[in-house]
Motif scaffolding. Structure first.
Motif, short mmCIF file in Angstrom:
data_model
loop_
_atom_site.label_atom_id
_atom_site.label_comp_id
_atom_site.label_asym_id
_atom_site.label_seq_id
_atom_site.Cartn_x
_atom_site.Cartn_y
_atom_site.Cartn_z
N ASN A 289 -0.67 13.00 5.96
CA ASN A 289 -1.95 12.30 5.87
C ASN A 289 -1.79 11.02 5.05
OD1 ASN A 289 -4.68 11.77 6.15
ND2 ASN A 289 -5.22 12.95 4.31
N ASN A 290 -0.93 10.11 5.54
CA ASN A 290 -0.69 8.88 4.78
C ASN A 290 -0.99 7.62 5.59
OD1 ASN A 290 1.45 8.77 6.57
ND2 ASN A 290 3.04 9.10 5.03
N ASP A 291 -1.53 7.78 6.81
CA ASP A 291 -1.92 6.63 7.64
C ASP A 291 -0.79 5.65 7.89
OD1 ASP A 291 -4.49 7.63 7.80
OD2 ASP A 291 -5.19 6.52 6.05
N GLN A 292 0.47 6.11 7.81
CA GLN A 292 1.58 5.20 8.06
C GLN A 292 1.63 4.82 9.54
OE1 GLN A 292 5.34 6.57 6.57
NE2 GLN A 292 6.04 4.51 6.13
N TYR A 293 2.41 3.78 9.84
CA TYR A 293 2.55 3.22 11.18
C TYR A 293 1.25 2.56 11.64
CZ TYR A 293 6.52 6.36 10.77
OH TYR A 293 7.63 7.03 10.30
N PHE A 294 0.47 2.05 10.67
CA PHE A 294 -0.69 1.20 10.96
C PHE A 294 -1.77 1.92 11.77
CE2 PHE A 294 3.07 -1.68 10.72
CZ PHE A 294 2.75 -2.28 9.52
N THR A 295 -1.94 3.21 11.51
CA THR A 295 -3.04 3.93 12.18
C THR A 295 -4.40 3.48 11.66
OG1 THR A 295 -2.82 5.74 10.59
CG2 THR A 295 -1.63 5.95 12.68
N GLU A 296 -4.45 2.95 10.43
CA GLU A 296 -5.67 2.36 9.87
C GLU A 296 -5.45 0.86 9.69
OE1 GLU A 296 -8.45 3.98 9.50
OE2 GLU A 296 -7.58 5.91 10.08
N SER A 297 -6.46 0.17 9.19
CA SER A 297 -6.37 -1.28 8.99
C SER A 297 -5.53 -1.61 7.77
CB SER A 297 -7.77 -1.88 8.85
OG SER A 297 -8.54 -1.63 9.99
N GLY A 324 0.20 -0.87 2.53
CA GLY A 324 1.41 -1.06 3.33
C GLY A 324 1.34 -2.19 4.31
N GLY A 325 0.57 -3.25 3.99
CA GLY A 325 0.46 -4.41 4.88
C GLY A 325 1.81 -5.06 5.13
N LEU A 326 1.96 -5.70 6.29
CA LEU A 326 3.24 -6.19 6.78
C LEU A 326 3.57 -7.58 6.24
CD1 LEU A 326 5.68 -5.92 8.71
CD2 LEU A 326 4.22 -6.91 10.50
N ILE A 327 4.79 -7.73 5.71
CA ILE A 327 5.35 -9.03 5.33
C ILE A 327 6.81 -9.05 5.79
CG2 ILE A 327 5.91 -10.62 3.45
CD1 ILE A 327 3.77 -9.23 1.77
N SER A 328 7.22 -10.11 6.44
CA SER A 328 8.61 -10.22 6.89
C SER A 328 9.56 -10.24 5.71
CB SER A 328 8.80 -11.49 7.72
OG SER A 328 10.17 -11.78 7.91
N LEU A 360 1.57 2.21 5.00
CA LEU A 360 1.51 3.39 4.13
C LEU A 360 0.24 3.35 3.28
CD1 LEU A 360 2.95 5.94 3.10
CD2 LEU A 360 4.10 4.49 1.41
N LYS A 361 -0.56 4.40 3.36
CA LYS A 361 -1.85 4.47 2.69
C LYS A 361 -1.72 4.33 1.18
CE LYS A 361 -5.91 7.52 2.39
NZ LYS A 361 -6.46 8.83 2.82
N ASP A 362 -2.57 3.49 0.58
CA ASP A 362 -2.67 3.29 -0.87
C ASP A 362 -1.44 2.62 -1.48
OD1 ASP A 362 -5.20 4.48 -0.96
OD2 ASP A 362 -4.35 6.48 -1.22
N PHE A 363 -0.52 2.11 -0.67
CA PHE A 363 0.65 1.43 -1.22
C PHE A 363 0.38 -0.07 -1.26
CE2 PHE A 363 4.96 -0.40 -0.95
CZ PHE A 363 5.51 0.20 -2.08
N GLY A 394 -0.61 4.40 -5.27
CA GLY A 394 -1.80 5.22 -5.19
C GLY A 394 -1.91 6.25 -6.29
N ASN A 395 -0.79 6.62 -6.86
CA ASN A 395 -0.78 7.56 -7.99
C ASN A 395 -0.39 6.87 -9.28
OD1 ASN A 395 -1.38 9.94 -6.41
ND2 ASN A 395 0.73 9.83 -5.63
N ASP A 396 0.59 5.99 -9.20
CA ASP A 396 1.07 5.25 -10.38
C ASP A 396 1.24 3.79 -10.00
OD1 ASP A 396 1.59 7.55 -12.30
OD2 ASP A 396 2.89 8.13 -10.63
N ASP A 397 1.29 2.95 -11.01
CA ASP A 397 1.59 1.54 -10.79
C ASP A 397 2.44 1.03 -11.93
OD1 ASP A 397 -0.26 -0.22 -12.76
OD2 ASP A 397 -1.36 1.57 -12.13
N ASP A 398 3.24 0.02 -11.64
CA ASP A 398 4.09 -0.59 -12.65
C ASP A 398 4.37 -2.03 -12.22
OD1 ASP A 398 5.50 -0.85 -14.97
OD2 ASP A 398 7.27 0.28 -14.30
N SER A 399 4.81 -2.84 -13.15
CA SER A 399 5.08 -4.24 -12.86
C SER A 399 6.45 -4.64 -13.38
CB SER A 399 4.00 -5.13 -13.48
OG SER A 399 3.95 -4.97 -14.88
N SER A 400 6.99 -5.68 -12.76
CA SER A 400 8.28 -6.24 -13.14
C SER A 400 8.16 -7.74 -13.27
CB SER A 400 9.35 -5.92 -12.08
OG SER A 400 9.56 -4.54 -11.94
N MET A 401 8.86 -8.29 -14.23
CA MET A 401 9.02 -9.74 -14.29
C MET A 401 10.15 -10.15 -13.34
SD MET A 401 6.67 -10.88 -16.20
CE MET A 401 7.23 -12.60 -16.25
#
Length: 460
Positions: A289-297, A324-328, A360-363, A394-401
């Motif tokens: 149940n992760n909506d991967q492969y663009f099953t949602e917007s 999980g929006g698409l970027i080349s 990928l949902k919530d990514f 979706g569960n955790d987040d982190d940042s990098s310089m």
């Protein structure tokens, strides 16, 4: 008598030979008059060193990798007096140097040391090969063609088996096309990846505008791996997907360059499955149940602004991907270590791929980055970039310089050289994945990841 015959036949033989040579020369001259040719060479070479200090490396596993790679393409274009052209490019090599026994071996996967991350095959292979036919002011192309769109945000220097038409109109240039993206097994439709697209490129108020709609045909609907249970190939993951990719770019008041664009993807008919678990009630792999492969917007976007002040160039951009929006992989992030890794001319420096989540949902991912360039001479340029990359699963987040230094030197019209050095500070959520020429991947949650390259490029 035999001797006399041999002697008297010599003048006749010589005359016939001379006539044959003259006729071939005349025929060759006629062909030359009817055919224009253009030949060229493309060569890329890189030396690289990358580092990712893995948490638990094996006894003989290093946290660093260094190597060399090169790409060789021979280009030949042929144009008939009718206007019909044949455009070709043959790739003689495009791989990591593996030593004396490694030449001309099949490149079997995108992570097997290849420049070409999306169109793998034998080293000696077709790079480009299509016929171009002018007809009534329009242009039709059939064969293997290059593909780039939306400032490389959707696709960047890819290769497509394509049928396309280009139609000049009063409102701009219209493009329609069909791509056969995958057809691996006969008599199976679920693994077919074919798509159609229609686009328009135009100008308004000194702005460049591009609009593109893409649709992957519906050959299958259901779980991605369900066919595997019956001994068939897995489904092509983009079945029935729709995509819109518009952009606007230009200059404001002769002072500020800018560009903005996005990819909006939705309506996928293929769902992700856990191939290690079978549902006893249905006998099918368990759906995720992760909506991967663009099953949602899913949405991704970028905004760029830049300006020149004397010898300095100042650039700033925001890049984002939601669910999980698409970027080349080839999109220029302004840093060598994030994307900046075209599909058919990979960069050994690229360590992190934004926009590869396939819906990928919530990514979510976002990058804020600024760059300063100094044109010290017409041939020599220095660049420095600093950015902030955030990854949220979706569960955790982190940042990098993100830190990046580059030097570019144009030796002459045919030869370019460059040096790059980039660093990503550690991140607990993201994973390294963007580099097909070196063997760095996995987590970098405890230590920084780094890449250094020296590059030579020849094109004539």
């Amino acid at each position: 008598m035999a001797q006399q015959s041999k002697i008297t036949s010599r003048p006749l033989t010589k005359a016939l030979g001379t006539a044959s040579i003259l006729s071939m020369a005349i025929a060759g001259a006629n062909v030359a008059n009817a055919l224009e040719t253009d030949f060229g060479v493309e060569y890329e070479a890189t030396a690289f060193a990358v580092e990712n200090e893995a948490e638990n490396p094996g006894e003989y596993q290093s946290d660093t990798d260094d190597g060399f790679a090169h790409l060789i393409r021979l280009k030949g274009n042929f144009k008939h007096e009718s206007g019909v052209s044949l455009i070709t490019s043959i790739e003689l090599a495009g791989d990591r140097w593996t030593g004396d026994g490694g030449r001309n071996t099949p490149v079997g996967s995108a992570n097997n040391g290849a420049y070409n991350t999306g169109n793998v095959g034998d080293n000696v292979r077709l790079d480009l090969g299509y016929v171009q036919i002018p007809l009534g002011g329009n242009i039709f192309r059939v064969g293997r063609q290059s593909a780039s769109w939306n400032n490389c945000f959707l696709v960047c220097d890819d290769r497509r088996d394509r049928i396309s038409g280009i139609f000049p109109t009063e409102i701009g240039t219209a493009v329609v096309l069909y791509d056969r993206r995958q057809d691996t097994s006969p008599l199976q439709n679920q693994d077919d990846g074919d798509m159609v697209a229609a686009g328009l490129i135009t100008r308004a108020a000194d702005m460049n505008i591009g609009l593109l709609w893409v649709h992957w045909l519906k050959d299958y609907e259901g779980g991605v791996a369900s066919p595997v249970l019956d001994g068939a190939d897995a489904a092509y993951v983009l079945d029935d997907v729709h995509l819109f990719s518009p952009y606007v770019s230009g200059n404001l008041g002769g002072v500020v360059d800018f560009a903005v664009g996005f990819n909006y993807v939705f309506n996928g008919g293929v769902e992700a499955q856990d191939t290690s678990t079978v549902n006893p009630a249905t006998g099918d792999f368990v759906y995720l149940n992760n909506d991967q492969y663009f099953t949602e917007s899913n949405l991704s976007q970028y905004v760029r602004v830049g300006s020149s002040v004397g010898m300095a160039e100042l650039d700033f951009q925001y890049v984002g991907s939601q669910d999980g929006g698409l970027i080349s992989s080839g999109f220029d992030s302004y840093a060598s270590v994030v994307n900046t890794n075209p599909e058919s001319t990979a960069s050994a420096a690229s360590l992190y791929r934004m926009g590869g989540g396939l819906g990928l949902k919530d990514f979510d991912e976002q990058l804020l980055i600024g760059r300063v360039g100094l044109n010290l001479t017409p041939q020599f340029k220095l660049q420095a970039a600093i950015g902030h990359l955030t990854v949220d699963d979706g569960n955790d987040d982190d940042s990098s310089m993100v830190y990046d230094l580059q030097a570019h030197y144009q030796v002459n019209d045919a030869v370019k050289t460059s040096l790059t050095a980039g660093l990503l500070t550690n991140n607990d959520v993201g994973g390294l994945s963007g580099n097909s020429l070196s063997n760095v991947d996995g987590d970098w949650d405890e230590n920084d990841a780094m890449a250094v390259t020296a590059n030579l490029s020849i094109d004539f």
